[in-house]
Motif scaffolding. Structure first.
Motif, PDB file in Angstrom:
ATOM      1  N   HIS A  79     -13.464  29.434  83.525  1.00  0.00           N
ATOM      2  CA  HIS A  79     -13.197  28.017  83.489  1.00  0.00           C
ATOM      3  C   HIS A  79     -14.279  27.218  83.359  1.00  0.00           C
ATOM      4  O   HIS A  79     -15.130  27.323  83.965  1.00  0.00           O
ATOM      5  CB  HIS A  79     -12.667  27.661  84.869  1.00  0.00           C
ATOM      6  N   GLY A  80     -14.194  26.589  82.018  1.00  0.00           N
ATOM      7  CA  GLY A  80     -15.313  25.621  81.684  1.00  0.00           C
ATOM      8  C   GLY A  80     -16.273  26.146  80.532  1.00  0.00           C
ATOM      9  O   GLY A  80     -16.972  25.515  79.809  1.00  0.00           O
ATOM     10  N   ILE A  81     -16.044  27.576  80.304  1.00  0.00           N
ATOM     11  CA  ILE A  81     -17.239  28.039  79.219  1.00  0.00           C
ATOM     12  C   ILE A  81     -16.232  27.731  78.015  1.00  0.00           C
ATOM     13  O   ILE A  81     -14.864  28.058  77.612  1.00  0.00           O
ATOM     14  CB  ILE A  81     -16.817  29.694  79.560  1.00  0.00           C
ATOM     15  N   ARG A  82     -17.010  27.272  77.004  1.00  0.00           N
ATOM     16  CA  ARG A  82     -16.465  26.898  75.737  1.00  0.00           C
ATOM     17  C   ARG A  82     -15.869  27.838  74.740  1.00  0.00           C
ATOM     18  O   ARG A  82     -14.990  27.652  74.133  1.00  0.00           O
ATOM     19  CB  ARG A  82     -17.777  26.153  75.150  1.00  0.00           C
ATOM     20  N   GLN A  83     -16.284  29.119  75.098  1.00  0.00           N
ATOM     21  CA  GLN A  83     -15.713  30.182  74.346  1.00  0.00           C
ATOM     22  C   GLN A  83     -15.704  29.908  72.789  1.00  0.00           C
ATOM     23  O   GLN A  83     -14.674  29.842  71.894  1.00  0.00           O
ATOM     24  CB  GLN A  83     -14.246  30.190  74.566  1.00  0.00           C
ATOM     25  N   LEU A  84     -16.903  29.469  72.123  1.00  0.00           N
ATOM     26  CA  LEU A  84     -17.239  29.278  70.718  1.00  0.00           C
ATOM     27  C   LEU A  84     -16.922  30.776  69.969  1.00  0.00           C
ATOM     28  O   LEU A  84     -17.474  31.487  69.949  1.00  0.00           O
ATOM     29  CB  LEU A  84     -18.346  28.876  70.338  1.00  0.00           C
ATOM     30  N   ARG A  85     -15.792  30.506  69.192  1.00  0.00           N
ATOM     31  CA  ARG A  85     -15.391  31.641  68.249  1.00  0.00           C
ATOM     32  C   ARG A  85     -15.035  32.803  69.180  1.00  0.00           C
ATOM     33  O   ARG A  85     -15.182  34.087  68.654  1.00  0.00           O
ATOM     34  CB  ARG A  85     -16.272  31.855  67.302  1.00  0.00           C
ATOM     35  N   SER A  86     -14.685  32.767  70.261  1.00  0.00           N
ATOM     36  CA  SER A  86     -14.394  34.114  71.367  1.00  0.00           C
ATOM     37  C   SER A  86     -13.229  33.763  72.080  1.00  0.00           C
ATOM     38  O   SER A  86     -12.975  34.061  73.335  1.00  0.00           O
ATOM     39  CB  SER A  86     -15.570  34.333  72.167  1.00  0.00           C
ATOM     40  N   GLY A  87     -12.526  33.067  71.482  1.00  0.00           N
ATOM     41  CA  GLY A  87     -11.200  32.530  72.123  1.00  0.00           C
ATOM     42  C   GLY A  87     -10.214  33.957  72.710  1.00  0.00           C
ATOM     43  O   GLY A  87      -9.575  33.683  73.569  1.00  0.00           O
ATOM     44  N   TRP A  88     -10.533  35.087  72.187  1.00  0.00           N
ATOM     45  CA  TRP A  88      -9.696  36.194  72.659  1.00  0.00           C
ATOM     46  C   TRP A  88     -10.443  36.400  74.057  1.00  0.00           C
ATOM     47  O   TRP A  88      -9.668  37.322  74.747  1.00  0.00           O
ATOM     48  CB  TRP A  88     -10.325  37.588  71.782  1.00  0.00           C
ATOM     49  N   SER A  89     -11.235  36.086  74.438  1.00  0.00           N
ATOM     50  CA  SER A  89     -11.866  36.033  76.042  1.00  0.00           C
ATOM     51  C   SER A  89     -11.567  35.083  76.742  1.00  0.00           C
ATOM     52  O   SER A  89     -12.001  34.932  77.793  1.00  0.00           O
ATOM     53  CB  SER A  89     -13.515  36.415  75.925  1.00  0.00           C
ATOM     54  N   ASP A  90     -10.796  34.080  76.260  1.00  0.00           N
ATOM     55  CA  ASP A  90     -10.501  33.060  77.159  1.00  0.00           C
ATOM     56  C   ASP A  90      -9.633  33.315  78.381  1.00  0.00           C
ATOM     57  O   ASP A  90     -10.013  32.609  79.391  1.00  0.00           O
ATOM     58  CB  ASP A  90      -9.751  31.701  76.423  1.00  0.00           C
ATOM     59  N   GLY A  91      -8.673  33.837  78.192  1.00  0.00           N
ATOM     60  CA  GLY A  91      -7.861  34.691  79.224  1.00  0.00           C
ATOM     61  C   GLY A  91      -6.563  34.136  79.866  1.00  0.00           C
ATOM     62  O   GLY A  91      -6.088  34.821  80.602  1.00  0.00           O
ATOM     63  N   PRO A  92      -6.142  32.904  79.357  1.00  0.00           N
ATOM     64  CA  PRO A  92      -4.554  32.680  79.882  1.00  0.00           C
ATOM     65  C   PRO A  92      -3.652  33.773  79.438  1.00  0.00           C
ATOM     66  O   PRO A  92      -3.595  34.011  78.156  1.00  0.00           O
ATOM     67  CB  PRO A  92      -4.463  31.264  78.993  1.00  0.00           C
ATOM     68  N   GLY A  93      -3.080  34.215  80.361  1.00  0.00           N
ATOM     69  CA  GLY A  93      -1.921  35.136  79.973  1.00  0.00           C
ATOM     70  C   GLY A  93      -0.951  34.902  79.290  1.00  0.00           C
ATOM     71  O   GLY A  93      -0.162  33.722  79.257  1.00  0.00           O
ATOM     72  N   TYR A  94      -0.697  35.651  78.050  1.00  0.00           N
ATOM     73  CA  TYR A  94       0.276  35.151  77.310  1.00  0.00           C
ATOM     74  C   TYR A  94       0.069  34.102  76.219  1.00  0.00           C
ATOM     75  O   TYR A  94       0.884  33.839  75.466  1.00  0.00           O
ATOM     76  CB  TYR A  94       1.832  35.205  77.736  1.00  0.00           C
ATOM     77  N   ILE A  95      -1.077  33.780  76.399  1.00  0.00           N
ATOM     78  CA  ILE A  95      -1.551  32.555  75.607  1.00  0.00           C
ATOM     79  C   ILE A  95      -2.541  32.989  74.384  1.00  0.00           C
ATOM     80  O   ILE A  95      -2.365  33.043  73.243  1.00  0.00           O
ATOM     81  CB  ILE A  95      -2.113  31.268  76.046  1.00  0.00           C
ATOM     82  N   THR A  96      -3.881  33.654  75.014  1.00  0.00           N
ATOM     83  CA  THR A  96      -4.740  34.304  74.010  1.00  0.00           C
ATOM     84  C   THR A  96      -4.723  35.634  74.256  1.00  0.00           C
ATOM     85  O   THR A  96      -5.686  36.400  73.457  1.00  0.00           O
ATOM     86  CB  THR A  96      -6.156  33.702  74.545  1.00  0.00           C
ATOM     87  N   GLN A  97      -3.876  36.318  75.202  1.00  0.00           N
ATOM     88  CA  GLN A  97      -4.081  37.871  75.421  1.00  0.00           C
ATOM     89  C   GLN A  97      -2.760  37.961  76.220  1.00  0.00           C
ATOM     90  O   GLN A  97      -2.093  37.362  76.885  1.00  0.00           O
ATOM     91  CB  GLN A  97      -5.297  38.083  76.170  1.00  0.00           C
ATOM     92  N   CYS A  98      -2.455  39.559  75.839  1.00  0.00           N
ATOM     93  CA  CYS A  98      -1.369  39.936  76.849  1.00  0.00           C
ATOM     94  C   CYS A  98      -2.283  40.508  78.121  1.00  0.00           C
ATOM     95  O   CYS A  98      -3.570  40.660  78.191  1.00  0.00           O
ATOM     96  CB  CYS A  98      -0.829  41.239  76.152  1.00  0.00           C
ATOM     97  N   PRO A  99      -1.524  40.512  79.192  1.00  0.00           N
ATOM     98  CA  PRO A  99      -2.408  40.910  80.289  1.00  0.00           C
ATOM     99  C   PRO A  99      -2.747  42.357  80.454  1.00  0.00           C
ATOM    100  O   PRO A  99      -2.221  43.100  79.483  1.00  0.00           O
ATOM    101  CB  PRO A  99      -1.087  40.936  81.680  1.00  0.00           C
ATOM    102  N   ILE A 100      -3.882  42.553  81.298  1.00  0.00           N
ATOM    103  CA  ILE A 100      -4.278  43.761  81.523  1.00  0.00           C
ATOM    104  C   ILE A 100      -3.318  44.556  82.456  1.00  0.00           C
ATOM    105  O   ILE A 100      -3.364  44.183  83.482  1.00  0.00           O
ATOM    106  CB  ILE A 100      -5.730  43.833  82.294  1.00  0.00           C
ATOM    107  N   GLN A 101      -2.668  45.500  81.877  1.00  0.00           N
ATOM    108  CA  GLN A 101      -1.897  46.183  82.895  1.00  0.00           C
ATOM    109  C   GLN A 101      -2.356  47.046  84.008  1.00  0.00           C
ATOM    110  O   GLN A 101      -3.562  47.423  83.628  1.00  0.00           O
ATOM    111  CB  GLN A 101      -0.633  47.118  82.021  1.00  0.00           C
TER     112      GLN A 101
END
Length: 381
Positions: A79-101
């Motif tokens: 939360h708050g990390i700007r993630q410049l060109r690293s949106g795959w690491s932002d973390g919201p489930g089903y938005i930028t990634q599928c969950p870690i099962q």
């Protein structure tokens, strides 16, 4: 000659000279915790509640390997990390990634750019962040200092909420019945309820201090559904705000409006035309965006007169803002980071009810303005 070449590289790239790569491993497991005379199993990281600190300096690369040992799907948001060109690491489930099962791993990979201070990491799927959270501490680069006197000691203080029952059961029951979810049983400070709650005289966060010394308290609100306020009796507290960001160059852009307008300060309408669906707004790279968040009952935003009152001299930069009850908030941003970005209320009950949407920022024309391909270990649905 090789020594001269190395010197030239460091001279030309001073921001890299003192940056390092920091590695963390988050083992997500269940363990028993007792609060309020009630013992229950919670989900946590590395057996800690709250979770471990992420400590880095501005410019550092951070790699966090998350291993899921629990039956629940897991994602972690920084939360708050700007993630410049690293949106795959932002973390919201089903938005930028599928969950870690269960039984799977994923390594979040991001670089801290132009940021320092106190942030928060937390789970970003369902209500798991009730116990899955911890601090992010970003120090200035080496040989740089904060713009204030160095404190005698720095202490993270994280506010949270505690349920005697499983928070997942609380929100699931609410969504099934349509009723508001049950409120938490206690507020916590660094995971402890304090002496005002039942059976909690020993479950109290204590900070021993020395007279005349200055202490820096890194305050984080990790509560799910409440704004919490902080003060110290008979002491003066100085708040060092987030870094500022000048916005005079932003242009006014009103790209989207509610499909059905109504008087927010008048009687509630019988039908606000709410519909189900995925809501996203596509933005061209470098678009200047202005957003008005309008609450109900009091104080409609006036698009003709209110913009003249905006603070364009020294506006504060925020990752979360409180919309006053019955009022409105205006904010602006530059869509200069390609990817999909989740915007939502940070009261989890409101997010569960649908107060959320996504911005899709398109790639720019230059190679350094494009979102890289997804990493090879990105979880699959």
């Amino acid at each position: 000659m090789p020594s001269l070449l190395a010197f030239c590289v460091l001279f030309l790239l001073p921001e890299l000279a003192f940056s390092i790569t920091r590695h963390y491993t988050f083992n997500v497991k269940s363990h028993n915790v007792t609060r309020l005379c009630n013992t229950k199993s919670i989900i946590s990281v590395n057996g800690k509640f709250p979770g471990p600190q992420i400590v880095a300096r501005e410019g550092d690369q951070v790699l966090v390997k998350v291993v899921n040992y629990v039956p629940n799907n897991i994602t972690i948001h920084w939360h708050g990390i700007r993630q410049l060109r690293s949106g795959w690491s932002d973390g919201p489930g089903y938005i930028t990634q599928c969950p870690i099962q269960t039984g799977q791993t994923y390594t979040y990979n991001f670089t801290i750019t132009g940021q320092r201070g106190t942030l928060l990491w937390h789970a970003h799927i369902s209500w798991l962040r009730a116990t899955l959270y911890g601090p992010i501490i970003i120090f200035p680069r080496l040989n740089e200092t904060y713009p204030f006197e160095k404190p005698y000691e720095e202490v993270p203080i994280i506010f949270g909420e505690w349920w005697n029952v499983d928070p997942e059961a609380v929100i699931n029951q609410s969504l099934q019945t349509g009723a508001a979810p049950n409120v938490s049983d206690a507020y916590t400070m660094n995971g402890l309820p304090g002496p005002l709650y039942n059976c909690s005289s020993k479950d109290t966060f204590e900070l021993k201090v020395k007279p005349g010394k200055t202490y820096m308290l890194r305050l984080i609100n990790a509560a799910l559904n409440d704004e919490l306020f902080f003060g110290i009796a008979n002491h003066t507290v100085h708040c060092h705000r987030n870094r500022r960001h000048l916005c005079q160059t932003l242009r006014h852009r009103h790209n989207s409006n509610p499909p059905f307008a109504f008087n927010y300060t008048g009687p509630p309408p019988n039908n606000t035309m709410v519909s189900k669906g995925t809501k996203a707004v596509v933005l061209p790279f470098n678009a200047s965006v202005e957003v008005i968040l309008q609450d109900t009952r009091f104080g409609n935003f006036d698009p003709n007169n209110d913009p003249a009152k905006f603070n364009l001299v020294d506006p504060i930069e925020r990752n979360t803002v409180g919309v006053p009850s019955g009022g409105w908030v205006a904010f602006r941003f530059l869509a200069d980071n390609p990817g999909v970005w989740f915007m939502h209320c940070h009261f989890d009950v409101h997010t569960s009810w649908g107060l959320r949407m996504a911005w899709i920022v398109l790639d720019g024309p230059q190679p350094n303005q494009k979102l890289p391909p997804p990493p090879s270990d990105l979880p699959k649905c």
